[in-house]
Design a protein around this motif. Structure first.
Motif, PDB file in Angstrom:
ATOM      1  N   GLY A 181      43.887  32.106  40.617  1.00  0.00           N
ATOM      2  CA  GLY A 181      44.186  32.643  41.937  1.00  0.00           C
ATOM      3  C   GLY A 181      44.720  34.054  41.903  1.00  0.00           C
ATOM      4  N   LEU A 182      44.954  34.589  43.106  1.00  0.00           N
ATOM      5  CA  LEU A 182      45.405  35.969  43.205  1.00  0.00           C
ATOM      6  C   LEU A 182      46.787  36.152  42.594  1.00  0.00           C
ATOM      7  CD1 LEU A 182      44.164  36.903  46.789  1.00  0.00           C
ATOM      8  CD2 LEU A 182      43.046  37.288  44.597  1.00  0.00           C
ATOM      9  N   SER A 183      47.688  35.187  42.799  1.00  0.00           N
ATOM     10  CA  SER A 183      49.038  35.340  42.240  1.00  0.00           C
ATOM     11  C   SER A 183      49.041  35.198  40.728  1.00  0.00           C
ATOM     12  CB  SER A 183      49.992  34.318  42.872  1.00  0.00           C
ATOM     13  OG  SER A 183      49.622  32.997  42.523  1.00  0.00           O
ATOM     14  N   GLY A 184      47.984  34.606  40.156  1.00  0.00           N
ATOM     15  CA  GLY A 184      47.876  34.480  38.712  1.00  0.00           C
ATOM     16  C   GLY A 184      47.145  35.638  38.061  1.00  0.00           C
ATOM     17  N   GLY A 185      46.797  36.657  38.850  1.00  0.00           N
ATOM     18  CA  GLY A 185      46.143  37.833  38.289  1.00  0.00           C
ATOM     19  C   GLY A 185      44.683  37.635  37.931  1.00  0.00           C
ATOM     20  N   PHE A 186      44.038  36.598  38.491  1.00  0.00           N
ATOM     21  CA  PHE A 186      42.652  36.290  38.121  1.00  0.00           C
ATOM     22  C   PHE A 186      41.727  37.465  38.442  1.00  0.00           C
ATOM     23  CE2 PHE A 186      38.443  34.472  39.087  1.00  0.00           C
ATOM     24  CZ  PHE A 186      38.190  33.785  37.917  1.00  0.00           C
ATOM     25  N   LYS A 187      41.874  38.018  39.626  1.00  0.00           N
ATOM     26  CA  LYS A 187      40.998  39.110  40.049  1.00  0.00           C
ATOM     27  C   LYS A 187      41.128  40.318  39.130  1.00  0.00           C
ATOM     28  CE  LYS A 187      39.907  41.940  44.105  1.00  0.00           C
ATOM     29  NZ  LYS A 187      40.302  42.258  45.508  1.00  0.00           N
ATOM     30  N   GLU A 188      42.364  40.683  38.771  1.00  0.00           N
ATOM     31  CA  GLU A 188      42.596  41.844  37.911  1.00  0.00           C
ATOM     32  C   GLU A 188      41.977  41.626  36.519  1.00  0.00           C
ATOM     33  OE1 GLU A 188      45.519  41.909  41.167  1.00  0.00           O
ATOM     34  OE2 GLU A 188      44.858  40.384  39.745  1.00  0.00           O
ATOM     35  N   LYS A 189      42.097  40.420  35.997  1.00  0.00           N
ATOM     36  CA  LYS A 189      41.532  40.125  34.680  1.00  0.00           C
ATOM     37  C   LYS A 189      40.006  40.238  34.696  1.00  0.00           C
ATOM     38  CE  LYS A 189      45.314  36.896  33.794  1.00  0.00           C
ATOM     39  NZ  LYS A 189      45.704  35.470  33.825  1.00  0.00           N
ATOM     40  N   VAL A 190      39.398  39.673  35.724  1.00  0.00           N
ATOM     41  CA  VAL A 190      37.938  39.714  35.823  1.00  0.00           C
ATOM     42  C   VAL A 190      37.451  41.153  35.977  1.00  0.00           C
ATOM     43  CG1 VAL A 190      35.979  39.056  37.274  1.00  0.00           C
ATOM     44  CG2 VAL A 190      37.732  37.369  36.719  1.00  0.00           C
ATOM     45  N   GLU A 191      38.120  41.906  36.837  1.00  0.00           N
ATOM     46  CA  GLU A 191      37.699  43.297  37.060  1.00  0.00           C
ATOM     47  C   GLU A 191      37.848  44.135  35.794  1.00  0.00           C
ATOM     48  OE1 GLU A 191      40.047  44.523  40.369  1.00  0.00           O
ATOM     49  OE2 GLU A 191      38.680  43.662  41.865  1.00  0.00           O
ATOM     50  N   ALA A 192      38.935  43.929  35.057  1.00  0.00           N
ATOM     51  CA  ALA A 192      39.135  44.688  33.822  1.00  0.00           C
ATOM     52  C   ALA A 192      38.048  44.358  32.797  1.00  0.00           C
ATOM     53  CB  ALA A 192      40.520  44.391  33.243  1.00  0.00           C
ATOM     54  N   ALA A 193      37.725  43.066  32.665  1.00  0.00           N
ATOM     55  CA  ALA A 193      36.688  42.659  31.713  1.00  0.00           C
ATOM     56  C   ALA A 193      35.323  43.203  32.124  1.00  0.00           C
ATOM     57  CB  ALA A 193      36.650  41.141  31.605  1.00  0.00           C
ATOM     58  N   ALA A 194      35.006  43.125  33.414  1.00  0.00           N
ATOM     59  CA  ALA A 194      33.703  43.593  33.895  1.00  0.00           C
ATOM     60  C   ALA A 194      33.538  45.088  33.640  1.00  0.00           C
ATOM     61  CB  ALA A 194      33.556  43.273  35.375  1.00  0.00           C
ATOM     62  N   SER A 195      34.623  45.844  33.810  1.00  0.00           N
ATOM     63  CA  SER A 195      34.535  47.293  33.617  1.00  0.00           C
ATOM     64  C   SER A 195      34.253  47.659  32.169  1.00  0.00           C
ATOM     65  CB  SER A 195      35.834  47.957  34.083  1.00  0.00           C
ATOM     66  OG  SER A 195      36.908  47.654  33.202  1.00  0.00           O
ATOM     67  N   LEU A 196      34.572  46.739  31.239  1.00  0.00           N
ATOM     68  CA  LEU A 196      34.362  47.001  29.811  1.00  0.00           C
ATOM     69  C   LEU A 196      33.154  46.255  29.261  1.00  0.00           C
ATOM     70  CD1 LEU A 196      38.103  46.757  28.669  1.00  0.00           C
ATOM     71  CD2 LEU A 196      36.739  48.846  28.929  1.00  0.00           C
ATOM     72  N   GLY A 197      32.415  45.574  30.129  1.00  0.00           N
ATOM     73  CA  GLY A 197      31.233  44.852  29.700  1.00  0.00           C
ATOM     74  C   GLY A 197      31.531  43.606  28.898  1.00  0.00           C
ATOM     75  N   ILE A 198      32.688  43.006  29.102  1.00  0.00           N
ATOM     76  CA  ILE A 198      33.093  41.807  28.367  1.00  0.00           C
ATOM     77  C   ILE A 198      32.671  40.571  29.158  1.00  0.00           C
ATOM     78  CG2 ILE A 198      35.062  40.486  27.497  1.00  0.00           C
ATOM     79  CD1 ILE A 198      36.518  43.194  27.143  1.00  0.00           C
ATOM     80  N   ARG A 199      32.030  39.617  28.478  1.00  0.00           N
ATOM     81  CA  ARG A 199      31.595  38.382  29.117  1.00  0.00           C
ATOM     82  C   ARG A 199      32.814  37.515  29.450  1.00  0.00           C
ATOM     83  NH1 ARG A 199      26.581  35.738  28.848  1.00  0.00           N
ATOM     84  NH2 ARG A 199      25.947  37.198  27.213  1.00  0.00           N
ATOM     85  N   VAL A 200      32.807  36.906  30.639  1.00  0.00           N
ATOM     86  CA  VAL A 200      33.945  36.112  31.092  1.00  0.00           C
ATOM     87  C   VAL A 200      33.498  34.677  31.370  1.00  0.00           C
ATOM     88  CG1 VAL A 200      35.760  35.835  32.830  1.00  0.00           C
ATOM     89  CG2 VAL A 200      35.005  38.137  32.171  1.00  0.00           C
TER      90      VAL A 200
END
Length: 626
Positions: free
Chosen positions: A201-220
C-alpha cells in the motif's frame, strides 16, 4: 471498550483518532518496538490466538475491534474474525490505500512458492527481497540453493537481526531500512536483476519502490495482499474510522462528526454515475465511495433514482440524492437533500478514466456568484474549488474500479440541485457575499467536526476576500447582527460586503485581515466581549473564557470610580449592566480605559494596517480608539 490491533502506521492513526474521545481503550501490538503516544489508551503487548482474544474481549467488555494490523498478517486477521464471530462483535478494518494493480509495472504472484519459481526461471545475476525479515524463512529454499547472491532488506533493529541469525542467513547480505531514505539509492548501489515486494500500500512505500525499480529497468515481482474476512467493515482513514465508531458505539464520542455539502454532492454524483452505467443487472450499493481531499476513501449513503438512455444510445442520464448529515455541528443545512444529475456521453473507444472531462454546474437551490472574491467566478454556480475537484475525482475513481464495459464515457456533465436551497440561503451569509438563488456547495476537508472553528474561520476568510474585492476603503469586523446595525450606521457609505462577522474569533479575524493586506480595519465590539478582549482573550466564546468580575473592577477603578462603586461589580450578572451601573459622567473615561487595553492586544495582530476600535453601548452610543 474498544480494542485496536495495531503495530502499524494505521494503528498509530487509529489510536490518535480514538484519543479525541477522551475515553479509555486498548492498543495491542505483538512486540514493544512501536512508539505510540497514548493518554487514554492502555498498551498491551504479545500475540493472542482466537481463543485468547475472545477471552480478553469477554473479561474487558470489548464491544468493538479495530484491526489496524499489517495487511499480510493473515493469521491475525483470521483470529480477529473468529473471536468476533464467537462474541458477535463488529470489526472495523483500518485498511491501507493501494494504487490500482493495473497501473503498476509489476508481475503479480499469489504466494512465496510461486515467487520462488518465477525467480528460478529467470536465472538472475542477483536478487533483492524487500518483504521483511519474516520472509527469510518463507523463501529459504531459494537462497539456500541459489547460484546467485540473494539479499534481504530488514529493519535496523536487534530483533530483526536475531530472526535473520536464527535462519542462518549471512549477515553480509543483510541490508537495513532507515525511515525516509530514497528507495532509488539502494537499488542503484546493488543493481539487482529482480526484486520481490509485498503489496504493502501507499503507507508501506509500495509505489515509491515500484517507481524506483522501473526507472532502473529492474524486474519487479509483487505478492498480492491476502483477502480480508468478508465480515470486516473497511475504512481507509481517520475520518471513516471515527464515523464508524460513532455509528457502532454512539456513546464513545460526546459529539459526532458530519459531512460537508461538498462531500454530499460528490456522493450523489458518484451514485448517479454508477446508476447511469448499470441497467438493473446488479444490486445497487447502499453506499458509494467519496475520495476526500487527503486521499481517504469514505463510504457515503446515497439513493439512486433511475436512468434514461438516448435513442441513439450515445448518452445516458441518471440522478441520485444524499441527505446532508451535519453530525452535532449546528449547521443550517443539516437534513437538506442534495441531488446530482449526471449525463454521460458514450463512445465505442476507451477513454482513460483519469483524463475524463467533468463539467459541473448548479441547478435549483444552488446559488450563483454575483460579486468577485470567491472561489467561483462571477456568473458561475457557487460550488467551491475543493468540491469541484472531489466530484471529478470521485467519478474518475469509480470508473477506474468498474469492470470493462462495451460503451465508454468520454465526458460527464453534472448538475447539482438543492430543492430547499433558496429558502435556506436567506438565513446564511450568502446574500452578503453576493451569492443569490441558493446555498453554496463548500468544504475543505470533506468532514465537519462538531462545533468546529475551522468552518467558521473559513467563512470569515471568504467574507474578507469579498470585502477586499469590492474595493472598499475599509473593512469593518463585528460580532453579529446587533453590533453590525450600529457600525453600518457609523459607516453609511461603505458597501454591505465591507462588514464581516467575526463571531468570537477576534484574533483569527485580525490575522486574516493582515495576511490579506487589508489596509484599514475597524473592530466593532460590545461590552460583553470588550471586557474579555481587554484582558487579552482573543477568542471570546464562553467555552473559552467567562466574565472576570475582579478584572472588570480593576478597569472601573482605573477609570476613576470610587471603592464603593468598584465593590458593586461583584454583583454583576451581565457585563452590559455596566452601562447603567456607572455614572454617565464616567462612561467616556471607562470606555477609554477598556479600548486602550483592547487596542494593546489587537494592534500587534495588524502590523501592516491601520486599526480603529469602536466600543458600542446597548443604546448604540459609540466610543472610538485609533
Amino acid at each position: 471498550m474498544i480494542l485496536i490491533l495495531g503495530g502499524t502506521t494505521e494503528g498509530r492513526t487509529a489510536a490518535k483518532t480514538l484519543e479525541e474521545a477522551g475515553q479509555p481503550f486498548y492498543y495491542s501490538t505483538r512486540g514493544d518496538e512501536q512508539e505510540v503516544t497514548l493518554h487514554h489508551g492502555i498498551r498491551l503487548q504479545g500475540g493472542m490466538d482466537a481463543a485468547a482474544l475472545a477471552d480478553f474481549c469477554r473479561q474487558h467488555d470489548i464491544r468493538l475491534l479495530v484491526d489496524a494490523a499489517h495487511p499480510f498478517a493473515a493469521q491475525l486477521h483470521q483470529n480477529v474474525a473468529e473471536a468476533a464471530a464467537r462474541l458477535s462483535l463488529p470489526v472495523v478494518r483500518f485498511e491501507r490505500l493501494y494504487p490500482p494493480r493495473e497501473a503498476c509495472p509489476v508481475e503479480w504472484v499469489d504466494s512465496y512458492p510461486e515467487a520462488m519459481e518465477q525467480i528460478r526461471q529467470r536465472h538472475p545475476s542477483s536478487f533483492l527481497a524487500l518483504t521483511g525479515v519474516q520472509s527469510i524463512e518463507k523463501i529459504a529454499p531459494l537462497w539456500h540453493d541459489a547460484d546467485f547472491p540473494c539479499y534481504f532488506r530488514i529493519l535496523d533493529r536487534d530483533s530483526s537481526r536475531h530472526l535473520a541469525d536464527r535462519q542462518r542467513f549471512p549477515r553480509e547480505r543483510l541490508l537495513y531500512y532507515h525511515e525516509g531514505e530514497d528507495e532509488r539509492q539502494l537499488l542503484e548501489q546493488l543493481r539487482p536483476d529482480i526484486i520481490l515486494l509485498k503489496e504493502s500500500g501507499l503507507s508501506g512505500g509500495f509505489k515509491e519502490k515500484v517507481e524506483a525499480a522501473a526507472s532502473l529497468g529492474i524486474r519487479v515481482l509483487a505478492l498480492r495482499r491476502p483477502p480480508l474476512p468478508a465480515s470486516f467493515i473497511t475504512v481507509t482513514g481517520e475520518h471513516g474510522l471515527r464515523r464508524k465508531v460513532e455509528q457502532l458505539l454512539p456513546d464513545f464520542y460526546a459529539q459526532h462528526t458530519g459531512l460537508t455539502t461538498g462531500t454530499c454532492a460528490t456522493a450523489a454524483a458518484v451514485a448517479a454515475t454508477w446508476e447511469a452505467l448499470h441497467d438493473g443487472d446488479q444490486r445497487r450499493p447502499d453506499e458509494f465511495p467519496v475520495v476526500l481531499p487527503d486521499g481517504e476513501i469514505l463510504s457515503v449513503a446515497a439513493c439512486t433514482n433511475g436512468r434514461t438512455v438516448s435513442a441513439d444510445g450515445r448518452t445516458v442520464c441518471a440522478s441520485a440524492s444524499v441527505v446532508k448529515d451535519a453530525g452535532d455541528d449546528p449547521d443550517i443545512t443539516d437534513g437538506l437533500t442534495i441531488e446530482a444529475r449526471v449525463v454521460l456521453h458514450l463512445s465505442d473507444q476507451p477513454c482513460a478514466p483519469d483524463t475524463l472531462p467533468v463539467d459541473i454546474d448548479g441547478g435549483t437551490g444552488v446559488g450563483r456568484v454575483t460579486l468577485p472574491g470567491l472561489d467561483a467566478a462571477v456568473g458561475q454556480a457557487a460550488i467551491n474549488a475543493t468540491p469541484r475537484r472531489m466530484i471529478a475525482t470521485g467519478i474518475r475513481h469509480l470508473l477506474s474500479t468498474l469492470p470493462q464495459q462495451s460503451l465508454h464515457p468520454t465526458r460527464a456533465e453534472v448538475i447539482l440541485s438543492v430543492p430547499q436551497g433558496e429558502e435556506i440561503a436567506r438565513r446564511t451569509f450568502n446574500p452578503r457575499l453576493g451569492i443569490v438563488g441558493g446555498i453554496s456547495i463548500i468544504g475543505t476537508s470533506g468532514i465537519v467536526k462538531p462545533f468546529s472553528t475551522e468552518a467558521f474561520i473559513h467563512s470569515i476568510a471568504k467574507s474578507m476576500d469579498v470585502a477586499r474585492a469590492t474595493g472598499s476603503p475599509r473593512v469593518v469586523i463585528n460580532s453579529g447582527a446587533k453590533s453590525e446595525r450600529f457600525v453600518r450606521a457609523y459607516y453609511p457609505d461603505l458597501p454591505p460586503q465591507a462588514f464581516v462577522h467575526y463571531g468570537n474569533f477576534i484574533g483569527e479575524t485580525l490575522k486574516l485581515a493582515d495576511s490579506l493586506r487589508v489596509r484599514r480595519v475597524t473592530l466593532g465590539v460590545m461590552i460583553g466581549k470588550a471586557v474579555k478582549l481587554a484582558e487579552g482573550h482573543l477568542d471570546t466564546h464562553s467555552r473559552q473564557v467567562t466574565m472576570n468580575r475582579d478584572y472588570i473592577a480593576s478597569l472601573v477603578r482605573e477609570a476613576g470610580c470610587d471603592d464603593n462603586l468598584c465593590a458593586r461589580i461583584g454583583s454583576l450578572t451581565l457585563a452590559r449592566e455596566l452601562w447603567t451601573l456607572l455614572p454617565q459622567a464616567l462612561l467616556p473615561s471607562f470606555a477609554h480605559v477598556v479600548l486602550t487595553h483592547c487596542y494593546r492586544h489587537c494592534a500587534p495582530l495588524l502590523p501592516h494596517g491601520e486599526l480603529t476600535l469602536l466600543l458600542i453601548s446597548e443604546e448604540g452610543n459609540i466610543y472610538t480608539r485609533q
